[in-house]
Design a protein around this motif. Structure first.
Motif, short mmCIF file in Angstrom:
data_model
loop_
_atom_site.label_atom_id
_atom_site.label_comp_id
_atom_site.label_asym_id
_atom_site.label_seq_id
_atom_site.Cartn_x
_atom_site.Cartn_y
_atom_site.Cartn_z
N GLY A 235 13.40 -72.70 -21.91
CA GLY A 235 13.77 -71.58 -22.75
C GLY A 235 13.59 -71.96 -24.20
N VAL A 236 13.15 -71.00 -25.00
CA VAL A 236 12.86 -71.27 -26.42
C VAL A 236 13.85 -70.49 -27.28
CG1 VAL A 236 11.10 -71.27 -28.21
CG2 VAL A 236 10.42 -71.50 -25.82
N ASN A 237 14.61 -71.20 -28.09
CA ASN A 237 15.52 -70.57 -29.05
C ASN A 237 14.79 -70.22 -30.32
OD1 ASN A 237 17.96 -70.77 -27.52
ND2 ASN A 237 18.04 -72.96 -28.00
N ASN A 238 15.41 -69.35 -31.13
CA ASN A 238 14.91 -69.03 -32.45
C ASN A 238 16.03 -69.28 -33.45
OD1 ASN A 238 13.81 -68.00 -34.79
ND2 ASN A 238 12.98 -66.16 -33.83
N PRO A 239 15.91 -70.28 -34.32
CA PRO A 239 16.97 -70.55 -35.29
C PRO A 239 17.28 -69.38 -36.22
CG PRO A 239 15.47 -72.42 -35.15
CD PRO A 239 14.84 -71.29 -34.38
N LEU A 240 16.37 -68.40 -36.31
CA LEU A 240 16.63 -67.23 -37.14
C LEU A 240 17.59 -66.26 -36.48
CD1 LEU A 240 13.01 -66.43 -38.42
CD2 LEU A 240 14.78 -67.78 -39.55
N GLN A 241 17.79 -66.41 -35.18
CA GLN A 241 18.59 -65.47 -34.42
C GLN A 241 19.60 -66.20 -33.53
OE1 GLN A 241 15.07 -63.46 -32.54
NE2 GLN A 241 16.01 -61.63 -33.37
N VAL A 242 20.79 -65.64 -33.43
CA VAL A 242 21.73 -66.12 -32.42
C VAL A 242 21.14 -65.83 -31.04
CG1 VAL A 242 24.03 -65.74 -31.41
CG2 VAL A 242 23.75 -65.82 -33.91
N ALA A 243 21.26 -66.77 -30.13
CA ALA A 243 20.80 -66.51 -28.76
C ALA A 243 21.51 -65.28 -28.21
CB ALA A 243 21.08 -67.72 -27.88
N ALA A 244 20.77 -64.40 -27.56
CA ALA A 244 21.37 -63.15 -27.06
C ALA A 244 22.54 -63.42 -26.13
CB ALA A 244 20.31 -62.31 -26.36
N HIS A 245 22.45 -64.48 -25.33
CA HIS A 245 23.54 -64.78 -24.39
C HIS A 245 24.76 -65.38 -25.08
CE1 HIS A 245 22.05 -68.97 -24.50
NE2 HIS A 245 20.85 -68.46 -24.30
N ALA A 246 24.66 -65.60 -26.42
CA ALA A 246 25.79 -66.11 -27.18
C ALA A 246 26.34 -65.08 -28.16
CB ALA A 246 25.38 -67.38 -27.94
N TYR A 247 25.93 -63.81 -28.03
CA TYR A 247 26.44 -62.76 -28.93
C TYR A 247 27.96 -62.68 -28.85
CZ TYR A 247 21.85 -60.58 -29.83
OH TYR A 247 20.57 -60.31 -30.24
N SER A 248 28.57 -62.29 -29.97
CA SER A 248 30.01 -62.04 -30.00
C SER A 248 30.31 -60.64 -29.48
CB SER A 248 30.53 -62.17 -31.43
OG SER A 248 30.05 -61.09 -32.24
N GLN A 249 31.58 -60.38 -29.20
CA GLN A 249 32.00 -59.07 -28.71
C GLN A 249 31.75 -57.98 -29.75
OE1 GLN A 249 33.63 -58.17 -25.46
NE2 GLN A 249 32.37 -60.00 -25.13
N GLN A 250 31.65 -58.34 -31.02
CA GLN A 250 31.50 -57.35 -32.09
C GLN A 250 30.19 -56.56 -32.01
OE1 GLN A 250 32.97 -60.41 -32.64
NE2 GLN A 250 34.93 -59.33 -32.74
N VAL A 251 29.16 -57.16 -31.42
CA VAL A 251 27.88 -56.47 -31.36
C VAL A 251 27.61 -55.86 -29.98
CG1 VAL A 251 26.85 -57.83 -33.22
CG2 VAL A 251 26.63 -58.61 -30.85
N LEU A 252 28.56 -55.98 -29.06
CA LEU A 252 28.44 -55.37 -27.73
C LEU A 252 29.25 -54.09 -27.72
CD1 LEU A 252 28.94 -58.60 -25.59
CD2 LEU A 252 26.80 -57.65 -26.46
N LEU A 253 28.70 -53.04 -27.11
CA LEU A 253 29.32 -51.72 -27.20
C LEU A 253 29.67 -51.17 -25.82
CD1 LEU A 253 26.93 -50.10 -29.85
CD2 LEU A 253 29.13 -51.22 -30.26
#
Length: 384
Positions: A235-253
């Motif tokens: 798997g390839v991370n992007n330092p410009l972005q938080v990994a989607a599987h590590a999102y906080s509850q604030q951005v989930l709806l």
């Protein structure tokens, strides 16, 4: 665009048909397509009027493609997204076979799929896996689709972690039902339960979660299991972005039936390396920095930010962080571009063509996974 043609192992080829009767567009695309390698998946894009027409047209596509190819039939998917020509688009996934490969066309749990195998290494290609589009809600469809996919994977004695690329098509992705459950969140909860208890030693799959006008839930998958040590996956991370599987509850709806809303389980990209070359699946990518969307700007700015995210993601320096000894940046070989508003289509095209004038691209019109996002881009790249 930089490519090394002799190193292609899987490729996606694009075709377009101008607006005409549905049957005429299908016939045109099948006549226009000539295989270079072995076709394993055909993805059709068009604009059915409602769910009933979607179901009927999807059935016609599967019947017609089977009539065209016979027993050696690629799996078929139908995505309810208008294309920029107002007609129909076709994306064909082809695999380059070696002299050691054997190919089997199989069906299990109502799912047609293709197995490509050699000693020590197996690949599966699943396509067009849907639930009961006309009668079930999004969560019911997602649970059913994942349950049947699990049956196929178990029957093939492959682990769920062998999934390396997944396309998730979700009807009206940002809508909420009467109980306040967002379609995308319901899907993510179902996916998280499907992935639960799995050891993802090489990271989650690359994935796209994108909206459609109709069609409920539909999933396509590529799986790869090599037990002979000849292939390295990461798997390839992007330092410009938080990994989607590590999102906080604030951005989930949306509400959830679980204790907390679960995150989208995918990597920003998935790289596959063998000997001195390989390829990379680029997940659906948007104008997100950190975990926040780039809001309050127009389509041009979001398109540029999305391209910058992709370029950094597949840069040689970033890929080498995964342990893959690439000698340079990935050579991009195609894009699939999803645009939210028709008025933004040409603006997005100009930005992309100014940067990649010769890159094969399909443009479709659809909702993205966040209401404030105007564009999402996925693609493929070659590694060397």
């Amino acid at each position: 665009m930089t490519t090394v043609q002799q190193h292609i192992e899987i490729t996606h080829r694009f075709y377009q048909a101008k607006k005409a009767l549905f049957e005429e567009m299908v016939a045109h695309l099948l006549i226009e397509y000539t295989a270079l390698y072995m076709p394993v998946r055909m993805v059709f894009f068009s604009a059915p009027m409602d769910s009933r027409e979607y179901v009927a047209q999807f059935a016609y596509l599967k019947k017609t493609v089977r009539g065209h190819f016979g027993d050696a039939c690629p799996v078929v998917s139908y995505v309810a997204q208008p294309v920029d020509t107002d007609g129909m688009a076709l994306e064909v996934h082809e695999v380059v076979l070696t002299g050691e490969d054997t190919v089997s066309y199989r069906k299990y749990a109502g799912i047609s799929y293709i197995a490509v195998e050699r000693i020590g290494c197996r690949r599966l290609f699943l396509g067009g896996v849907t639930g009961d589009v006309l009668h079930w809600n999004i969560r019911e469809q997602a649970d059913d689709v994942f349950a049947r996919i699990r049956q196929v994977i178990d029957a093939e004695r492959m682990p769920v972690s062998a999934i390396i690329r997944q396309w998730n098509y979700i009807e009206k992705i940002t809508d909420c039902d009467n109980a306040g459950h967002q379609h995308y969140q319901d899907f993510n909860d179902a996916r998280s339960q499907f992935y639960a208890g799995v050891e993802w030693s090489t990271g989650y799959p690359a994935a796209t979660g994108i909206g459609t006008r109709w069609g409920g839930i539909m999933i396509d998958m590529d799986l790869l299991l090599c037990e002979d040590g000849t292939v390295f996956m990461a798997g390839v991370n992007n330092p410009l972005q938080v990994a989607a599987h590590a999102y906080s509850q604030q951005v989930l709806l949306g509400k959830t039936a679980l204790q907390v809303r679960t995150t989208p389980k995918f990597e920003r990209a998935k790289a596959v390396w063998k000997d001195d070359h390989g390829f990379v699946y680029i997940s659906g990518t948007a104008a997100i920095r950190g975990e926040k969307s780039l809001e309050g700007v127009g389509i041009e700015e979001q398109t540029l930010a999305t391209l910058e995210n992709i370029e950094y993601l597949v840069s040689g320096n970033n890929l080498r962080q995964t342990g893959i000894p690439v000698t340079g940046d990935a050579g991009l070989i195609n894009f699939r571009v999803y645009v939210k508003y028709r008025a933004d289509m040409e603006k997005a095209r100009k930005v992309i063509e100014s940067r990649y004038p010769e890159l094969p691209v399909i443009y479709t019109l659809t909702d993205v996974c966040r209401s404030e996002l105007l564009i999402e881009i996925e693609g493929m790249g070659l590694l060397r």
